[in-house]
Motif scaffolding. Structure first.
Motif: not given
Length: 581
Positions: A402-418
């Motif tokens: 997952x760290x690799x995919x994020x660094x490669x610009x492929x992965x973005x994860x959902x994070x609920x806005x408070x």
């Protein structure tokens, strides 16, 4: 059979021509509402073995139905389409899979006695309607990965592997949990049905849940026989379909509402898997494969604690125009896939013009810092919402992937806005929701003071291509300008209508984003709810929702949420809807 005088729909016609005639007549005689006409179809011939009599009866049915107009025939046409969908291709497997799980021996034998697939589908529709509808849900579930706007995939990090099948799921407890979280009224029922899905060539064994509940009260106008207009109130049926694949630890869910998708997934994880959502929320990930349009080469990133020998794309699959048409290129790990594509497909090859990337496989060779052992990792991303990493048993390997995919610009994860952060930007969210267009530029977001990256993480926006044309308004230039690349990092050049240099602009200003309208609407509804003394959500118009009531000077005043009131026609239409409510 001559068809030039036939005015009935293609699915009705196919049912009459292909099915055993007594079953076809029975299916076409079904009425599911008082508004549907009674076709007064002729009785089936007593002898179904006489070809001449049966053919004459088919023509008689066609002639009888041809006397009705298309509006009157539409419900029968839709039912015929549903029946035929489960009598062809994968629909047959969908129907038989559910039949095996739900019908008793006597019913199963009667089902098997039907002469062909279309007759089995009709028999199920007539004699086991709930089973037929569950088979429809299963059939749809097999295809819903293609429906991006209705589909989400969540990954769950379980501390202990859970052995689970459909019989282990407490359907009543799960239905009660979903009903409570969705804040459904006591009179609105919520049902959950769990089914085991056997393994296939393309999918591991899974569990499917069908969740059905009533939606917000809605209404439509009805033209009465006396010429006056009345209102028909109804509660639309809502359905969510969830598939849990234990081997992948992945939850896939399909439903109209993004809030329902997340609620059903969270409830399933808590009740069925014993997962603590508050400590480990489900991970909602998006994989963006558009970067491979420009290049199939990857540069090894820098991640603390690891050294990479190579990171290479070894397989790329694209869709050509439609989802069923695809092109796949697969190479050995020592090959340069981009060189292979250019050599055999041409320098301006199809990968740059693909409708969408549906699969990318990446081979990784690495070692841990301080460890001479070379290790390998294979990553496979399927579409925008599926990856093989969750099936990896080693948590360190999953984290690295997952760290690799994020660094490669492929992965973005959902994070609920408070909630507090949402309250702070509530006025800006309303302005965003009020827009006529479904897309918004980075420059407009900047004017509103909104952080595009944070809204993308929160699921309210999705990244699109950048603008090709911008408006220029300064002392010397006025009109539309075109956007061109710039040698300055983070900037683009703008060119005036007659080729004039209109200066540079930040790339972020001309980036385009799609608004997730449903998620934004429901987010705003959640923020307004605490202000209401009475909650009775009702959709009166796509641009008008009745929220409930608020106490003002001791009296309850109805509260409506309207949008696009700057358009006089919209304002007039919504004013009429409020007055008639």
């Amino acid at each position: 059979m001559a068809r030039k005088a036939i005015r009935i729909g293609p699915n009705i016609l196919a049912l009459i021509e292909d099915a055993r005639i007594d079953l076809a007549r029975a299916a076409l005689s079904v009425r599911e509402g008082e508004n549907e006409p009674d076709f007064a179809l002729p009785d089936s011939p007593s002898d179904l073995t006489g070809d001449d009599a049966v053919e004459a009866f088919r023509l008689d049915l066609i002639q009888t139905l041809s006397e009705f107009d298309q509006d009157e025939l539409r419900p029968a046409e839709q039912r015929s389409r549903r029946i035929r969908a489960l009598a062809d291709g994968k629909g047959v497997t969908s129907l038989t899979t559910i039949i095996k799980q739900q019908l008793d021996d006597t019913q199963s034998q009667e089902f098997d006695r039907q002469p062909d697939q279309i007759c089995r589908s009709i028999w199920t529709y007539l004699n086991a309607r709930e089973t037929f509808e569950d088979a429809e849900s299963f059939h749809f579930a097999r295809q819903f990965r293609e429906h991006g706007k209705l589909y989400d995939a969540f990954e769950v990090e379980l501390e202990n592997h859970v052995a689970l099948d459909a019989t282990a799921i407490d359907e009543t407890a799960l239905a009660a949990k979903i009903k409570g979280v969705l804040e459904l009224k006591p009179e609105i029922s919520c049902t959950v049905k769990a089914l085991d899905l056997p393994a296939t060539e393309t999918h591991p064994a899974s569990i499917m849940l069908i969740v059905r509940h009533g939606g917000p009260l809605s209404s439509v106008y009805d033209h009465r026989h006396d010429g006056r207009r009345g209102t028909i109130y109804y509660r639309p049926p809502n359905e969510a379909t969830l598939i849990y694949t234990p081997s992948l630890r992945q939850i896939e869910v399909c439903a109209d509402s993004p809030v329902v998708r997340q609620t059903v997934s969270d409830s399933f994880a808590e009740v069925a898997l014993g997962h603590d959502i508050s400590q480990k929320p489900l991970t909602w990930k998006r994989y963006n494969l558009s970067r491979f349009r420009t290049s199939l080469r990857l540069q090894p990133p820098e991640i603390d604690g690891y050294a990479f020998a190579f990171v290479r794309v070894v397989e790329a699959e694209i869709r050509l125009g439609i989802w069923r048409r695809k092109l796949q290129l697969k190479v050995a790990v020592d090959d340069d896939i981009e060189e292979v594509a250019d050599k055999y497909l041409g320098a301006r090859n199809i990968f740059r013009r693909a409708e969408a990337f549906s699969r990318i496989a990446i081979a990784v060779a690495y070692n841990r810092v301080g460890d001479e052992k070379e290790r390998t990792l294979n990553l496979t991303i399927s579409g925008t919402k599926s990856c093989n990493l969750q099936s990896k048993t080693d948590p360190e390997e999953r984290a690295l992937g997952f760290a690799l995919l994020k660094e490669l610009g492929i992965l973005s994860a959902f994070r609920q806005i408070a909630p507090d952060d949402l309250q702070t930007i509530f006025p800006q969210l309303v302005q965003l929701h009020d827009r006529v267009e479904d897309e918004v530029s980075g420059g407009y977001l900047l004017e509103l003071g909104l952080d595009a990256s944070r809204l993308i993480e929160g699921g309210l926006l999705e990244r699109r291509d950048r603008q090709d044309v911008v408006l220029i308004d300064d002392d010397d230039l006025d009109g539309e300008g075109t956007v061109k690349p710039s040698a300055t990092e983070g900037m683009v050049n703008t060119v005036g209508p007659f080729g004039e240099d209109a200066g540079k602009r930040p790339v972020s200003d001309v980036e385009m984003f799609a608004i997730n309208g449903q998620w934004l609407h429901e987010t705003i509804m959640r923020l307004i709810k605490p202000l209401l003394s009475k909650r009775t959500a009702q959709i009166l118009d796509p641009d008008l929702t009745m929220l409930g009531a608020m106490r003002v000077d001791g009296a309850e005043v109805p509260v409506y949420f309207a949008r696009r009131l700057n358009d006089p026609k919209t304002a007039q239409r919504l004013d009429l809807a409020v007055n008639q409510h």
